[in-house]
Write an enzyme that holds these catalytic residues in place. Structure first.
Site, PDB file in Angstrom:
ATOM      1  N   ASP A  71      42.139  51.831  31.829  1.00 15.87           N
ATOM      2  CA  ASP A  71      40.688  51.712  31.674  1.00 15.87           C
ATOM      3  C   ASP A  71      40.362  51.983  30.208  1.00 15.87           C
ATOM      4  O   ASP A  71      40.472  53.110  29.729  1.00 15.87           O
ATOM      5  CB  ASP A  71      39.992  52.725  32.583  1.00 15.87           C
ATOM      6  CG  ASP A  71      38.472  52.671  32.465  1.00 15.87           C
ATOM      7  OD1 ASP A  71      37.960  51.938  31.605  1.00 15.87           O
ATOM      8  OD2 ASP A  71      37.805  53.395  33.228  1.00 15.87           O
ATOM      9  N   TYR A  96      37.103  59.023  35.919  1.00 18.46           N
ATOM     10  CA  TYR A  96      35.696  58.699  36.153  1.00 18.46           C
ATOM     11  C   TYR A  96      35.361  58.800  37.641  1.00 18.46           C
ATOM     12  O   TYR A  96      36.077  58.274  38.492  1.00 18.46           O
ATOM     13  CB  TYR A  96      35.427  57.290  35.628  1.00 18.46           C
ATOM     14  CG  TYR A  96      34.136  56.667  36.077  1.00 18.46           C
ATOM     15  CD1 TYR A  96      32.913  57.304  35.854  1.00 18.46           C
ATOM     16  CD2 TYR A  96      34.121  55.435  36.716  1.00 18.46           C
ATOM     17  CE1 TYR A  96      31.722  56.724  36.262  1.00 18.46           C
ATOM     18  CE2 TYR A  96      32.932  54.841  37.115  1.00 18.46           C
ATOM     19  CZ  TYR A  96      31.741  55.496  36.896  1.00 18.46           C
ATOM     20  OH  TYR A  96      30.563  54.924  37.304  1.00 18.46           O
ATOM     21  N   LYS A 129      29.549  48.259  29.277  1.00 19.57           N
ATOM     22  CA  LYS A 129      29.509  49.266  28.227  1.00 19.57           C
ATOM     23  C   LYS A 129      29.638  48.622  26.846  1.00 19.57           C
ATOM     24  O   LYS A 129      28.746  47.916  26.412  1.00 19.57           O
ATOM     25  CB  LYS A 129      30.615  50.298  28.484  1.00 19.57           C
ATOM     26  CG  LYS A 129      30.685  50.816  29.920  1.00 19.57           C
ATOM     27  CD  LYS A 129      29.390  51.410  30.423  1.00 19.57           C
ATOM     28  CE  LYS A 129      29.522  52.172  31.742  1.00 19.57           C
ATOM     29  NZ  LYS A 129      29.961  51.380  32.886  1.00 19.57           N
ATOM     30  N   ARG A 161      31.581  30.239  42.186  1.00 20.63           N
ATOM     31  CA  ARG A 161      32.190  31.436  42.775  1.00 20.63           C
ATOM     32  C   ARG A 161      33.640  31.583  42.340  1.00 20.63           C
ATOM     33  O   ARG A 161      34.194  32.684  42.316  1.00 20.63           O
ATOM     34  CB  ARG A 161      32.104  31.390  44.297  1.00 20.63           C
ATOM     35  CG  ARG A 161      32.779  32.580  44.992  1.00 20.63           C
ATOM     36  CD  ARG A 161      32.405  32.660  46.453  1.00 20.63           C
ATOM     37  NE  ARG A 161      32.835  31.496  47.210  1.00 20.63           N
ATOM     38  CZ  ARG A 161      34.052  31.368  47.752  1.00 20.63           C
ATOM     39  NH1 ARG A 161      34.976  32.314  47.583  1.00 20.63           N
ATOM     40  NH2 ARG A 161      34.364  30.293  48.452  1.00 20.63           N
TER      41      ARG A 161
END
Length: 380
Positions: A169, A97, A194, A44
């Protein structure tokens, strides 16, 4: 079994949730010497596959470190919470976005983090729009879905002058087209789902930075909120990165051919692609993007600007299947009104130019002649 003599060319998948310690002294060393090579405790917090992914993206971006998360939006969450707390303010372009807008305006607003949206052309005048509590500016290199081109160096300079952190971004561009830290940005964020991973088989996010304190805080947020990317997904993303340079060149070459074809087709009213000389941001993109590439994303507005015409295209195309994501090696089509920007009101979409006949194409690496033939029959 003695594994010390095994030297794999490809890093193995460390599909384990926990790592062992040989002594209390080693356990103490793990907690008091963060980042010590070869010491891991709980997946984690960190594991070798995630570290490899972050190190490679950081190398490509010219960063010192960062964090990998279980989805692109988890990366945005980590970046915002690493720099902001309740009572702080985030400033963004209106051309953003839709998923980012929903996270900021619906979820983070409940935590007391306020967000304001300003048309990109006005955002560069930060002194006019900032507030005393403005801590972060978020912007995209190329906006989703209409490919508005950001003047990155100009915005970075404005942020430095105002003492505000800048998060970029770069999901549409990847480090093959832009390196925002070179402009002076503080953080670069990728939806690694992506182009970085590139094969539509992993969901991931990566945020990288140069400031050691910022990278430490990114790790803390990801660990404390359980945002860390799992070993298998990290491994898949690293595998994808190995062909990023080749893929981005082919994506870009194919997209330029598609854009030029669509610009001449009578069924298309408008094409949004910065590689076209007619695009209002072409000169800026030409000067700012790297390697003479403009990316694999473009959008078009049908001459028959209606839902029915868009649906007809979706049903007729064979090589651009309708899918709510982008950037895989296989081409796809998205309908922003019903996917990425469905969380916006009709009035907001109209103000952004997202009309019923707007379709977003993610151009893959197939043979370009096949793509053009398919688009021709779908539009005809």
């Amino acid at each position: 079994m003695d594994l010390t003599s095994i030297h794999p060319k490809v890093t193995p998948i460390y599909q384990t949730s926990v790592f062992k310690f040989s002594s209390l002294a080693e356990l103490e060393d793990y907690y008091t010497t963060p980042g010590r090579k070869g010491l891991y405790g709980y997946s984690r917090s960190e594991h070798p596959n995630s570290d490899e992914l972050v190190a490679e993206v950081a190398r490509l971006e010219g960063a010192a470190g960062g964090v990998a998360t279980g989805a692109g939006l988890a990366g945005l969450l980590a970046a915002v919470l690493a720099t902001c707390q309740a009572g702080d303010h985030v400033l963004c372009p209106a051309e953003l976005y839709g998923g980012s807008v929903v996270l900021l305006s619906q979820e983070l607003s409940r935590l007391g983090i306020e967000t304001t949206y300003v048309p990109l052309a006005q955002l560069y005048d930060l002194a006019q729009h900032r507030k005393p509590n403005t801590k972060l500016v978020l912007a995209e290199v190329l906006s989703n879905p209409l490919l508005t081109v950001l003047d990155g160096p100009r915005l970075a300079q404005a942020c430095r002058e105002q003492g505000i952190k800048l998060l970029i971004d770069s999901s549409f561009t990847s480090p093959m087209l832009t390196r925002p830290l070179d402009w002076g940005a503080d953080m670069v964020w990728h939806s690694a789902t992506k182009y970085l991973a590139g094969h539509s088989d992993v969901t991931a996010g990566v945020v990288v930075a140069n400031d050691p304190a910022l990278n430490k805080r990114l790790r803390q947020v990801a660990t404390n909120l359980g945002l860390m990317l799992a070993p298998l997904d990290s491994w898949l993303a690293v595998r994808g990165l190995k062909t990023l340079r080749l893929r981005m060149r082919q994506h870009s070459e194919n997209a330029l051919a598609v854009a030029r074809f669509l610009a001449k087709h009578p069924a298309v009213a408008e094409v949004f692609y910065p590689g076209l000389e007619t695009h209002p941001g072409h000169d800026l993109a030409e000067a700012q993007l790297l390697n003479g590439l403009y990316g694999g994303m473009l959008s078009l507005r049908l001459a028959n600007d209606t839902v029915a015409a868009a649906d007809d295209f979706v049903q007729r195309t064979k090589l651009f299947p309708l899918a709510p994501s982008l950037a895989g090696v296989a081409s796809s089509c998205s309908y922003p009104t019903a996917t990425s920007h469905r969380g916006l009101s009709e009035e907001q979409r109209q103000d952004l130019g997202i009309t019923p006949g707007v379709l977003r194409l993610s151009v893959g690496i197939e043979e370009p002649a096949e793509l053009l033939a398919d688009l021709g029959q779908a539009l005809d």
